[in-house]
Scaffold this motif. Structure first.
Motif, short mmCIF file in Angstrom:
data_model
loop_
_atom_site.label_atom_id
_atom_site.label_comp_id
_atom_site.label_asym_id
_atom_site.label_seq_id
_atom_site.Cartn_x
_atom_site.Cartn_y
_atom_site.Cartn_z
N LEU A 105 -10.17 3.03 -3.62
CA LEU A 105 -8.97 2.72 -4.57
C LEU A 105 -8.95 1.56 -5.00
CD1 LEU A 105 -6.53 4.15 -1.92
CD2 LEU A 105 -6.80 5.16 -4.23
N LEU A 106 -9.79 0.51 -4.39
CA LEU A 106 -9.81 -0.80 -5.09
C LEU A 106 -10.52 -0.83 -6.22
CD1 LEU A 106 -9.97 -2.92 -1.88
CD2 LEU A 106 -7.77 -2.92 -3.67
N GLU A 107 -11.83 -0.01 -6.18
CA GLU A 107 -12.59 -0.05 -7.42
C GLU A 107 -11.97 0.80 -8.33
OE1 GLU A 107 -16.65 2.52 -8.36
OE2 GLU A 107 -16.66 1.04 -6.55
N GLU A 108 -11.31 1.80 -8.17
CA GLU A 108 -10.44 2.63 -9.08
C GLU A 108 -9.28 1.58 -10.15
OE1 GLU A 108 -8.62 6.05 -7.70
OE2 GLU A 108 -10.37 6.88 -7.07
N ALA A 109 -8.80 0.94 -9.28
CA ALA A 109 -7.86 -0.08 -10.11
C ALA A 109 -8.66 -1.16 -10.64
CB ALA A 109 -7.17 -1.01 -8.82
N ASP A 110 -9.79 -1.47 -10.31
CA ASP A 110 -10.52 -2.55 -10.90
C ASP A 110 -11.10 -1.89 -12.22
OD1 ASP A 110 -12.13 -4.98 -11.35
OD2 ASP A 110 -13.94 -3.78 -10.72
N ILE A 111 -11.38 -0.75 -12.43
CA ILE A 111 -11.98 -0.10 -13.50
C ILE A 111 -10.89 0.67 -14.33
CG2 ILE A 111 -14.20 -0.19 -12.58
CD1 ILE A 111 -13.86 3.08 -12.34
N SER A 112 -9.82 0.56 -13.94
CA SER A 112 -8.98 1.62 -14.74
C SER A 112 -8.40 0.73 -15.95
CB SER A 112 -7.54 1.60 -13.74
OG SER A 112 -6.47 2.33 -14.58
N THR A 113 -8.11 1.43 -16.95
CA THR A 113 -7.90 0.88 -18.50
C THR A 113 -6.44 1.25 -18.62
OG1 THR A 113 -8.46 2.84 -19.50
CG2 THR A 113 -10.09 1.07 -19.23
N ASP A 114 -6.11 2.02 -17.71
CA ASP A 114 -4.37 2.32 -17.85
C ASP A 114 -3.63 1.53 -16.61
OD1 ASP A 114 -2.12 4.15 -18.78
OD2 ASP A 114 -2.36 4.62 -16.51
N SER A 115 -2.67 0.91 -17.19
CA SER A 115 -2.01 -0.04 -16.36
C SER A 115 -1.08 0.80 -15.20
CB SER A 115 -0.77 -0.75 -17.18
OG SER A 115 0.13 0.05 -17.85
N LYS A 116 -0.53 2.27 -15.60
CA LYS A 116 0.15 2.95 -14.68
C LYS A 116 -1.01 3.39 -13.68
CE LYS A 116 2.98 7.21 -14.37
NZ LYS A 116 3.56 8.23 -14.95
N SER A 117 -2.15 3.89 -13.94
CA SER A 117 -3.10 4.30 -13.12
C SER A 117 -3.58 3.04 -12.24
CB SER A 117 -4.44 4.79 -13.65
OG SER A 117 -3.83 5.90 -14.58
N LYS A 118 -3.78 1.90 -12.91
CA LYS A 118 -3.95 0.81 -11.88
C LYS A 118 -2.99 0.69 -10.84
CE LYS A 118 -6.11 -2.75 -14.15
NZ LYS A 118 -7.34 -2.98 -13.70
N LYS A 119 -1.77 0.62 -11.39
CA LYS A 119 -0.87 0.18 -10.17
C LYS A 119 -0.72 1.34 -9.34
CE LYS A 119 4.18 -0.65 -9.88
NZ LYS A 119 4.42 0.13 -8.78
N LEU A 120 -0.70 2.42 -9.53
CA LEU A 120 -0.87 3.69 -8.68
C LEU A 120 -1.96 3.51 -7.51
CD1 LEU A 120 1.19 5.91 -9.63
CD2 LEU A 120 -0.61 7.45 -9.49
N ALA A 121 -3.13 3.10 -8.16
CA ALA A 121 -4.34 2.87 -7.10
C ALA A 121 -4.05 1.80 -6.26
CB ALA A 121 -5.51 2.59 -7.96
N ASN A 122 -3.66 0.60 -6.88
CA ASN A 122 -3.25 -0.63 -5.98
C ASN A 122 -2.18 -0.47 -4.98
OD1 ASN A 122 -5.09 -2.58 -6.70
ND2 ASN A 122 -3.97 -3.06 -8.54
N ASP A 123 -1.13 0.48 -5.37
CA ASP A 123 -0.13 0.72 -4.39
C ASP A 123 -0.61 1.53 -3.22
OD1 ASP A 123 1.87 -0.58 -6.05
OD2 ASP A 123 2.74 1.29 -6.93
N LYS A 124 -1.44 2.48 -3.71
CA LYS A 124 -1.87 3.33 -2.36
C LYS A 124 -2.70 2.73 -1.67
CE LYS A 124 -2.68 7.00 -0.10
NZ LYS A 124 -1.38 7.71 0.83
N ALA A 125 -3.56 1.81 -2.00
CA ALA A 125 -4.50 0.84 -1.47
C ALA A 125 -3.79 -0.03 -0.38
CB ALA A 125 -5.26 -0.06 -2.33
N LEU A 126 -2.49 -0.54 -1.04
CA LEU A 126 -1.66 -1.65 -0.31
C LEU A 126 -0.91 -0.77 0.92
CD1 LEU A 126 -0.20 -4.08 0.20
CD2 LEU A 126 1.66 -3.58 -1.50
N GLU A 127 -0.68 0.62 0.80
CA GLU A 127 -0.01 1.15 1.76
C GLU A 127 -1.00 1.31 2.86
OE1 GLU A 127 1.57 5.92 2.21
OE2 GLU A 127 1.35 5.03 0.24
#
Length: 696
Positions: free
Chosen positions: A563-585
């Motif tokens: 999830l952290l890698e997905e957030a890092d490479i994401s070019t879409d702010s919504k997808s980045k936030k989604l990945a970070n939120d799940k990683a945080l959870e």
């Protein structure tokens, strides 16, 4: 940002990590802080390492002593727990979301509490494969404390072997020093060796045990005496290194699962026969800008000559060099014949001359465009395609915006601009000037790896090690499908189901989760040298007891990493936030210190941290001394807090990305373990009357 006006004593904790490092020996004159014991215990099962460090430290002076030291952990590791133990009390850290931790930190400051910090160093040479943190603490007079740090990490296979390297990093004798390692695997050990840091001899270990559940066990114990430690002129300059190979599994690897529904699939080729290795197309992209002048560019020429000699006759290759402009050795891929290899060596020898600026965009586009020139689509399935990109800097001419460069690469390297990828990009960041964050994202986005080379002495070794790990592509376009009781497990429950390329000396790890007590079945479809292959009779192993708990942790570890890698490479702010939120959870639920969380101690009082009465009022002093201390690593099975953390919201004099924090009340102190990328100054501190320290 607060900066110390004078140097402080630097201590270096014992290091356990997977990549080679070389730390400068630092001397010490202090004899007042005494490390009585250091134990390092590493337990590895199903490739998952639990690490425990335990040290007992005594302050012999009659007044408090303020010191600074370093903590080092592997970059891929997550801290699981941090505690300080006195004769009266154990203080344990707890995990919180980073903004909450920052709020507690600021509240503590407003109440007049002095602040301390553990900050990542990025401006030192000795930072490869690990994170380095600076710590300042106040150690109470005539006290003894026990300090424990635990973390976990999944061992990765490279060049056919799993390895661990343990560094004592000390030029001081430790009266009681012990290293103990235990390895448990369902596959038998094909080879097992270790080297201790005193004599460097490789010792082959053939004695093995079997557990009741059928696991193969190897144990290593090392207890150097004081005289043995004293016999070394420069201290522990070499690592304690363990390497092992496992007997290859049957086709398709092994799937481990537990009763809670977690599972992991380890997949690697059963052999590495020359005739079964795929042909490859490879482009070497080499930075020859002015910053590469003198030794770096000379080393590149020498290393390229060695690598070119390793190409197989069935391989095809090209070379692109760049400064202000990008120039290729040939307009197309050339077969690795003896004549072509010699011609390429001459090109490198005569044209790899450092001058000019750094046009990364044009170099990458020129390299990637080569892959569309020669092969028919049907042939593409049976040949490995890759770029090896080496630079020591950042883009300075042409397209310099990093996001624009990434988009340009995606446009020509992704299928239809959206699905990765026609060629894998492996990046090598050489020296301190390389933009490591950009190169890491670029590599991960194109299914490659980032190799960091800290200085000229290690460039050749790192470059060749990277090539050894990619020179033998074996499977391509690998797809995993899992079923639980004959029902397909959704991809959302799996860390990653598809991979572009697998080298015959590497492995793929896929973890997942389904409902409890399900029977897991895995199917793999992949392209090999001449055909498509299907693995559908894959060995499954039900884990028990300790391994069952390990498997649960391994799944969360891999999921958070993904999830952290997905957030890092994401070019879409919504997808980045989604990945970070799940990683945080997941980090909060399973007590991981990640770039989104912090580990905080909210219970602290100086009076409770002394086991021998000392001054009621701190009379601390700062020693002007530098050195490496004793700190260790090890493992236990029942530690379930995690770490590699991040804290961007800090007071105006702190510049922090990631942190592990210790916060106290009015009479307490606050400590921050910073895992960020920025360079942080030390903060003044009155904290923890005794912390695991060692003078040099």
């Amino acid at each position: 940002m607060f900066v110390l006006k004078q140097p402080v004593r630097v201590l270096s904790f014992f290091l356990f990590y997977l990549t080679v490092c070389h730390s400068e020996r630092l001397k010490s004159t202090s004899k007042t802080l005494f490390v009585k014991e250091l134990s390092i215990v590493s337990n590895v099962s199903i490739r998952y390492a639990n690490v425990l460090v335990r040290s007992l430290v005594e302050n012999l002076e009659t007044e408090d002593d303020e010191i600074s030291f370093q903590v080092r952990i592997p970059k891929e590791a997550f801290i699981t727990s941090f505690s300080i133990i006195t004769s009266e009390k154990t203080i344990n850290a707890v995990i919180k979301e980073k903004d909450v931790a920052a709020e507690e930190y600021n509240s503590a400051k407003e109440e007049g509490v002095n602040a301390g910090t553990v900050t990542q160093q990025t401006n030192v040479a000795d930072d490869i494969g690990r994170d380095i943190f600076n710590v300042k603490v106040n150690v109470a007079a005539q006290t003894t404390l026990e300090f424990r740090l635990e973390y976990e990490e999944l061992l990765k296979k490279n060049a056919g072997k799993y390895s661990q390297k343990l560094f004592v990093d000390s030029d001081h004798v430790i009266p009681r020093l012990e290293v103990f390692c235990e390895y448990r695997e369902k596959q038998n050990f094909k080879q097992f060796s270790y080297q201790n840091p005193l004599d460097g001899r490789k010792i082959i270990l053939r004695n093995e045990e079997m557990s009741d559940d059928g696991s193969f066990i190897r144990k290593v114990q090392w207890n150097p005496s004081v005289s043995q430690q004293d016999s070394t002129q420069f201290g522990f300059t070499k690592p304690f290194e363990i390497e092992y190979e496992l007997e290859p599994p049957k086709d398709g690897g092994i799937v481990y699962y537990n009763g809670n529904g977690e599972f992991v699939h380890f997949f690697s080729p059963t052999s590495c026969e020359e005739e079964d290795v795929m042909s490859k197309q490879i482009v070497f992209v080499i930075d020859i800008s002015g910053s590469m002048q003198n030794d770096p560019v000379k080393q590149v020429r020498q290393t390229m000559a060695q690598i070119l000699s390793r190409l197989r006759l069935k391989d095809y290759f090209n070379i692109v060099i760049f400064n202000d402009y990008a120039t290729s050795w040939s307009t197309r891929f050339r077969q690795a014949t003896a004549a072509n290899i010699e011609d390429a060596k001459q090109f490198v020898s005569s044209k790899v001359i450092a001058k000019g600026s750094t046009n990364i965009n044009d170099a990458l586009l020129k390299a990637i465009s080569l892959f569309s020139q020669t092969l028919e689509s049907s042939e593409d399935f049976h040949i490995g395609q890759m770029v090896v990109f080496l630079t020591d800097g950042s883009p300075t001419v042409g397209v310099t915006n990093r996001e624009d460069i990434r988009q340009n690469v995606r446009d020509i390297n992704f299928y239809d601009g959206v699905m990765c990828c026609k060629s894998i990009i492996h990046a090598i960041a050489f020296g301190k000037g390389a933009d490591r964050n950009f190169l890491r994202t670029l590599a991960h986005e194109n299914e490659g790896t980032l190799t960091i080379v800290r200085d000229i002495d290690e460039e050749s070794e790192s470059f060749i090690d990277l090539y050894h790990g990619i020179e033998s592509p074996f499977y391509k376009n690998i797809e995993f499908t899992f079923t639980a009781d004959e029902k397909i497990i959704p991809e959302a429950n799996i860390t990653r189901p598809q991979f572009k390329l697998l080298d015959c000396n590497a492995d793929i790890v896929v973890a997942g989760r389904t409902y409890p007590n399900a029977e897991i079945h895995s199917v793999i479809i992949a392209s090999e040298n001449n055909d498509r292959v299907v693995f559908d009779n894959i060995t499954t192993v039900r884990t028990r007891d300790i391994d069952e708990k390990k498997l649960a942790r391994l799944f969360i570890y891999e999921r958070v990493k993904q999830l952290l890698e997905e957030a890092d490479i994401s070019t879409d702010s919504k997808s980045k936030k989604l990945a970070n939120d799940k990683a945080l959870e997941l980090s909060l639920e399973h007590k991981f210190v990640t770039p989104l969380t912090s580990l905080v101690v909210t219970e602290y009082s100086p009076e409770k941290l002394t086991n021998i009465p000392g001054p009621t009022k701190s009379n601390s002093k700062t020693k002007n001394n530098q050195g490496a201390s004793s700190f260790g690593t090890g493992a236990i099975y029942d530690a379930y807090d995690y770490g590699v953390d991040d804290l961007t919201s800090q007071p105006d004099y702190v510049d922090i990305d990631n942190s592990l924090q210790l916060v106290g009340g009015n009479s307490a102190s606050f400590m921050t373990f910073n895992y960020g990328i920025k360079i942080i100054s030390f903060l003044t501190i009155q904290i923890l009357y005794k912390l695991f320290v060692y003078f040099f």
